[in-house]
Design a protein around this motif. Sequence first.
Motif, short mmCIF file in Angstrom:
data_model
loop_
_atom_site.label_atom_id
_atom_site.label_comp_id
_atom_site.label_asym_id
_atom_site.label_seq_id
_atom_site.Cartn_x
_atom_site.Cartn_y
_atom_site.Cartn_z
N ILE A 1 1.00 -1.17 0.01
CA ILE A 1 0.03 0.08 0.07
C ILE A 1 0.99 1.16 -0.06
CG2 ILE A 1 -1.79 1.27 1.29
CD1 ILE A 1 -2.77 -1.35 2.18
N GLU A 2 1.80 1.13 0.58
CA GLU A 2 2.94 2.52 0.95
C GLU A 2 3.38 2.67 -0.58
OE1 GLU A 2 6.71 4.07 3.59
OE2 GLU A 2 5.73 2.13 3.69
N VAL B 1 1.96 4.49 6.85
CA VAL B 1 0.96 3.14 6.68
C VAL B 1 1.64 2.41 8.04
CG1 VAL B 1 0.65 1.20 5.61
CG2 VAL B 1 0.99 3.33 4.28
N GLU B 2 0.93 2.09 9.04
CA GLU B 2 1.13 1.33 10.22
C GLU B 2 0.43 0.19 10.32
OE1 GLU B 2 0.13 3.89 13.47
OE2 GLU B 2 1.60 5.70 12.76
N THR B 3 0.97 -0.88 10.75
CA THR B 3 0.56 -2.21 11.12
C THR B 3 -0.06 -2.59 12.35
OG1 THR B 3 2.84 -3.23 11.52
CG2 THR B 3 2.00 -3.22 9.08
N ARG B 4 -1.08 -1.79 12.76
CA ARG B 4 -1.78 -1.74 14.20
C ARG B 4 -3.27 -1.78 14.06
NH1 ARG B 4 -2.51 3.14 16.98
NH2 ARG B 4 -2.11 5.01 15.55
N GLY C 1 -9.44 5.08 -1.58
CA GLY C 1 -9.80 5.11 -3.07
C GLY C 1 -8.21 4.40 -3.58
N SER C 2 -7.18 5.04 -2.81
CA SER C 2 -5.79 4.50 -3.39
C SER C 2 -5.75 3.08 -2.91
CB SER C 2 -4.90 5.53 -3.06
OG SER C 2 -3.62 4.73 -3.08
#
Length: 364
Positions: free
Chosen positions: A18-19, A32-35, A104-105
């Motif tokens: 995604i980033e 972009v965080e994984t939490r 949307g992205s």
Amino acid sequence: MSNALAVATVTQALALLIEHHLHPEIDMAVSVETRKPPSDPPPEPTITVFLYQVSHNPSMRNNDLVTRASDGTLLKRPAAALDLHFLISAYGEETELVGQRLIGSVVRTLHEIPVLPQELIEEAAQRPYLAGSDLAESLQKVRFTPTQMDVDETSKLWGMLHNTPYSLSVVYQASLVLLDGHQKPVPAKPVQKPDVRVLPFGAPGAPEPGGVTGGEGATPPAGAAPTAETAGARPTGAPSRKTRRAAAKATGTETAGTEAAGASSGESRSAAAKTATNSGAASTVRATVAKAASGGGARAAKKAAGDPSAGRGGGSKSGGASARSRTREATGSGARDGGRDGTGRTGAARRPDDPGHPDDGTES
């Protein structure tokens, strides 16, 4: 196949996917965080990737039920097939619709690249906490599929997050992730001593055509001498193959001759019956024609000889005319009906001795 670090590796690789694909639509710095979604919404643009559920894949759940032998020996390495469910949320300035632009992205990226690339998996495995992950070597690829959730299911999902306000989000399922067991199966031992015997059918110890062994075909003791049947000799008193073929051929010839004779006799009887029927019908026709011609010819002969009774009809002209009329009718009837008798001759060409001739003396 991969080890236990595959679940965390997929989460980190999804965040990198995604980033890396926010541009060119998003021209701002996005974290972009994984939490899980935060209790206090952050003011800066943020995307959270939260793994909220892990489930067993239903189609691969029973794929490796038998992994060990009865003595406990490992036959094959067990593998757990998992599906990962992710909740992806977006945060930002509401007046500028930052959250909607970020969602949307995310949807565009996962729809364009639904399969997790190998290079992103390798990049994610470079994190210190993911060292040793071998997900990049797995032949099974991880694919992302959107999950459709209605308002009820969405409210239940966000209700599990205690004191967390709802934010615009999408849900995706990642499958298939295979987790291998850490034990390796013991390889099978190689063949040390081959023991192969080739025996013809009927030999002692050889299996019968139906697959049944025993009886006369029992296994002989080691070193037993070959018998006559083993050597292929014919038993005493049994007819040879040539004799059996000759007998079968003779039997077939006799059968064919008997059938032919029966057919010929039947055809002869049928032909004889048909000939007799035709002869009887022809005789009846000739007798009828001869009788009609005989009556007409006799009356005509009497009139030609001047028989007084042939022309008298009560002593009157009308009676004579009636007699002459009857004579003409009889003569014409005889010429028409009796013109040809059974011998094929007309009345004028008949012989005196033929029936119906005027000179045969027949009285009408």
